[in-house]
Every structure is written in structure tokens, then in C-alpha cells.
Scaffold this motif. Structure first.
Motif, short mmCIF file in Angstrom:
data_model
loop_
_atom_site.label_atom_id
_atom_site.label_comp_id
_atom_site.label_asym_id
_atom_site.label_seq_id
_atom_site.Cartn_x
_atom_site.Cartn_y
_atom_site.Cartn_z
N LYS A 97 0.83 -1.21 0.00
CA LYS A 97 0.00 0.00 0.00
C LYS A 97 0.87 1.26 0.00
CE LYS A 97 -3.93 -2.08 2.46
NZ LYS A 97 -4.68 -2.12 3.74
N ILE A 98 1.92 1.25 0.80
CA ILE A 98 2.81 2.40 0.88
C ILE A 98 3.50 2.64 -0.47
CG2 ILE A 98 4.95 3.23 1.94
CD1 ILE A 98 4.04 1.70 4.49
N LEU A 99 3.97 1.59 -1.09
CA LEU A 99 4.65 1.73 -2.37
C LEU A 99 3.70 2.20 -3.46
CD1 LEU A 99 6.93 -1.46 -2.33
CD2 LEU A 99 7.52 0.87 -1.64
N ARG A 100 2.45 1.73 -3.43
CA ARG A 100 1.47 2.15 -4.43
C ARG A 100 1.18 3.65 -4.33
NH1 ARG A 100 1.64 -1.22 -8.49
NH2 ARG A 100 1.35 -3.39 -7.86
N VAL A 101 1.20 4.19 -3.14
CA VAL A 101 0.97 5.63 -2.97
C VAL A 101 2.09 6.41 -3.66
CG1 VAL A 101 0.99 7.49 -1.28
CG2 VAL A 101 -0.42 5.48 -0.89
N ALA A 102 3.32 5.96 -3.50
CA ALA A 102 4.44 6.62 -4.16
C ALA A 102 4.33 6.48 -5.68
CB ALA A 102 5.76 6.02 -3.68
N GLU A 103 3.91 5.30 -6.13
CA GLU A 103 3.75 5.09 -7.57
C GLU A 103 2.69 6.04 -8.14
OE1 GLU A 103 2.85 1.39 -10.62
OE2 GLU A 103 1.69 1.56 -8.77
N MET A 104 1.59 6.23 -7.42
CA MET A 104 0.53 7.11 -7.90
C MET A 104 1.06 8.54 -8.05
SD MET A 104 -2.05 5.35 -8.65
CE MET A 104 -3.11 6.76 -8.97
N SER A 105 1.93 8.96 -7.17
CA SER A 105 2.52 10.30 -7.30
C SER A 105 3.35 10.39 -8.57
CB SER A 105 3.40 10.61 -6.07
OG SER A 105 2.62 10.68 -4.90
N TYR A 106 4.07 9.33 -8.90
CA TYR A 106 4.86 9.31 -10.13
C TYR A 106 3.95 9.37 -11.35
CZ TYR A 106 8.28 7.75 -13.62
OH TYR A 106 9.09 7.64 -14.73
N LEU A 107 2.85 8.64 -11.33
CA LEU A 107 1.92 8.63 -12.45
C LEU A 107 1.22 9.98 -12.60
CD1 LEU A 107 0.34 5.08 -12.01
CD2 LEU A 107 2.13 5.78 -13.61
N ARG A 108 1.21 10.78 -11.53
CA ARG A 108 0.66 12.14 -11.61
C ARG A 108 1.74 13.14 -12.00
NH1 ARG A 108 -1.82 10.61 -6.43
NH2 ARG A 108 -3.98 9.96 -6.81
N LEU A 111 7.41 12.12 -4.11
CA LEU A 111 7.09 10.71 -4.26
C LEU A 111 7.01 9.99 -2.92
CD1 LEU A 111 9.36 9.93 -7.33
CD2 LEU A 111 6.90 10.27 -7.33
N LEU A 112 8.01 10.22 -2.08
CA LEU A 112 8.08 9.48 -0.82
C LEU A 112 7.33 10.16 0.32
CD1 LEU A 112 11.71 8.05 -0.73
CD2 LEU A 112 9.65 7.18 -1.84
N GLY A 113 7.07 11.46 0.19
CA GLY A 113 6.34 12.17 1.24
C GLY A 113 4.97 11.55 1.51
N PRO A 114 4.12 11.36 0.49
CA PRO A 114 2.81 10.72 0.72
C PRO A 114 2.94 9.30 1.27
CG PRO A 114 2.85 11.84 -1.40
CD PRO A 114 4.26 11.86 -0.89
N GLN A 163 3.61 9.58 4.97
CA GLN A 163 2.39 9.97 5.68
C GLN A 163 1.47 8.77 5.88
OE1 GLN A 163 0.66 13.20 3.48
NE2 GLN A 163 2.36 14.60 3.88
N LEU A 164 1.32 7.96 4.84
CA LEU A 164 0.48 6.77 4.97
C LEU A 164 1.07 5.80 5.98
CD1 LEU A 164 -1.91 5.06 4.10
CD2 LEU A 164 -0.52 4.14 2.24
N THR A 165 2.39 5.68 6.02
CA THR A 165 3.04 4.82 7.00
C THR A 165 2.65 5.22 8.42
OG1 THR A 165 4.93 4.48 5.54
CG2 THR A 165 5.25 3.98 7.86
N LYS A 166 2.69 6.52 8.70
CA LYS A 166 2.33 7.02 10.03
C LYS A 166 0.88 6.71 10.36
CE LYS A 166 5.75 10.76 9.93
NZ LYS A 166 5.96 12.23 9.88
#
Length: 306
Positions: free
Chosen positions: A195-206, A214-217, A220-223
Motif C-alpha cells: 500500500k505504501i509503495l502504491r501511494v508513491a507510484e501514484m505520485s509518479y503517475l501524476r 514521491l516518498l512524502g505521501p 504519511q500513509l506509514t504514520k
């Protein structure tokens, strides 16, 4: 290393589609385990593995689209693989090793300093014994594929390294032999890394390219996911620790401040699923009563410009 699952079988299918003879190596390599890691408890399922390979070979024979099938299973002893004696697992151990640096020193290599030394050494031995034209590795162990590609290139080995896609459960968890340790409660939460990695991937796709974007979101999800577990009572919660979340160059595994759109990048991570804090009567804790389980995963950010 045995304990076969669909991820392994997918690689054998790839090999059979492209080659007349496929050799499957099954060997739990002691030199890639650290001193305090799970060598003794690592799942060893030889009879089950042989049954799976027999069924798969029949499947391959019945499928007319394949060039070949499983010609042999190579299951050496440790005396065969280490004829001078098995080297110690300590960082400063003496012995005949293959060391690939600096790519083997970061990420998994930083957390497990003898791991890639053991991987490169045993793969060099396997390649020398079997002499394969092609070797097949899974993307789940992405840093391993980078290490092996560099070893093959630097030692002028006439072997092509082919990487197959990560195979996942329906909920996104990457298939791994170590998943059998999780048990029911931790298995439900083990998707945290994907789930954490997918959030970073979505930022790249945007079209975000900077590291913080990329890693900031993902951080945040990790926390949030950690907070969710901490709010549960001990009888229900699952404790886990994120080892690292990485944005790295696809050939060197060195950390990036920004993704080069002509090269892409690798987002990867590792999480340690800690033992169940307060087991409940009759609860399925997993193999060996649910020891700590270290899981890895990654997503390839593909180049968008040539």
C-alpha cells in the motif's frame, strides 16, 4: 530455496516457453543468512516441492505453446556447494566469496550485510555447475536481480538474466516463502508495504518526479497505518517496523533526489512484522509460532521519455 509458490512456478513457465530444457535448482543456501536469522526455521518442503514440480511439468507438456519442460531438479548438498567447508555467517568470516559492491552494500545489504555476498557466491557456483544460457529471477527481489546482472556483466559470463514480474495475492501482498510465518492476524496487515509503495507510484503517475513528492505521501500513509494499529488493544493489534522506503537508480540502487524520466527508478521497501503481542487461545500464529518476519517489495517506475 525451496518452499515453492506460484511466484517460482511463474518463472519456470517463462523458462519453458523460451527454452527446450529447464533446470530447477532447489537449495537453502546458508551463507546468505545472517548469524541471528532464520536458517534453522526456514521452511523446507522438499516432498511438496517435488509434487508441485511434477504437476507443473505435466502442465507444460500438455501446453503446446512451450518449447520444453523441466529436464532436471538440481538439489545439491552443502558439501557439494561448499567443498572446502561451509563458511561462517559472520561479517568478517573467512572463505571463498563473491562480493558485488557498491550495489550490494545498500538497502538490503545495509540491513543484512552478508546477504548479497551469500547470494552472489551461491549463484556463481550454480551458474558454473549448470552452465545455463538463461537464468530466471523474480522482480520481488529486485536488488538481487541488479546484483546478479552486475555479476554476470563484470565476470564476463555468457548467461542472460531474465526477470519475471512479481506475483501477488489478490490483496496485493507479494508472494514469498516467508509468508507462511505470518499467521492469520499479521497476514491481514502484511499488505502495509504494498500500500505504501502504491501511494508513491501514484505520485509518479501524476507526473511528480522529486523525492519528497514521491516518498512524502508514502511516509504519511506509514504514520497513519502505524497509528491505526497502536489505537487497537493488544489482543487485536499488529506491530510492525518499516526498515526503509527507497527511491533508487534502476542500475546502481543508489538513492535519487529526482527521477530521470529517461531511466525511471525503483521504489522499494522492507517491513518487519513483529510477533503477535498478546496471542489469543487457538490463534493461528503462523509457522514456528510466528517469529519476526521481514518482508520486501518494490515497484518499477518505468521511463516515460526516450
Amino acid at each position: 530455496m525451496g518452499a515453492l509458490h506460484e511466484g517460482h512456478l511463474s518463472l519456470i513457465r517463462m523458462a519453458a516457453a523460451e527454452n527446450h530444457r529447464v533446470v530447477v535448482s532447489v537449495y537453502v543456501n546458508p551463507t546468505q543468512f545472517g548469524v541471528h536469522e532464520d536458517l534453522d526455521s526456514y521452511p523446507k518442503t522438499w516432498e511438496t516441492d517435488c509434487g508441485m514440480l511434477k504437476d507443473l511439468d505435466k502442465e507444460l507438456a500438455e501446453d503446446g505453446n512451450n518449447l520444453g519442460g523441466i529436464a532436471a531438479v538440481f538439489a545439491p548438498t552443502t558439501d557439494t556447494m561448499y567443498p572446502s567447508g561451509r563458511p561462517d555467517q559472520a561479517v568478517n568470516a573467512k572463505g571463498s566469496f563473491v562480493t558485488i559492491t557498491p550495489v550490494g552494500e545498500v538497502l538490503e545489504g545495509a540491513s543484512r550485510p552478508t546477504f548479497f555476498r551469500g547470494v552472489a557466491t551461491v549463484c556463481m557456483k550454480l551458474f558454473n555447475i549448470v552452465m545455463p544460457e538463461k537464468v530466471y529471477f523474480g522482480q520481488k527481489d529486485v536488488q538481487q536481480t541488479v546484483v546478479i546482472k552486475k555479476m554476470v556483466k563484470d565476470f564476463c559470463m555468457n548467461t542472460e538474466v531474465v526477470v519475471g514480474d512479481t506475483q501477488r495475492a489478490p490483496d496485493g501482498l507479494a508472494l514469498s516463502s516467508r509468508n507462511v510465518y505470518l499467521g492469520t492476524r499479521r497476514r491481514k496487515v502484511a499488505t502495509v508495504l504494498s500500500k505504501i509503495l502504491r501511494v508513491a507510484e501514484m505520485s509518479y503517475l501524476r507526473e511528480h518526479r522529486l523525492r519528497d513528492e514521491l516518498l512524502g505521501p508514502a511516509e504519511q500513509l506509514t504514520k497513519l497505518l502505524l497509528m491505526e494499529q497502536h489505537q487497537l488493544p493488544p489482543e487485536e493489534r499488529v506491530n510492525f517496523e518499516i526498515d526503509y522506503i527507497s527511491l533508487a537508480d534502476p542500475e546502481t540502487m543508489q538513492e535519487l533526489d529526482e527521477v530521470d524520466e529517461t531511466r525511471g527508478a525503483i521504489i522499494s521497501g522492507a517491513v518487519k512484522m513483529l510477533p503477535v503481542e498478546v496471542p489469543q487461545p487457538g490463534e493461528d500464529l503462523g509457522l514456528s509460532d510466528g517469529p519476526p518476519v521481514r518482508l520486501i517489495d518494490n515497484i518499477i517506475l518505468k521511463p516515460v521519455k526516450l
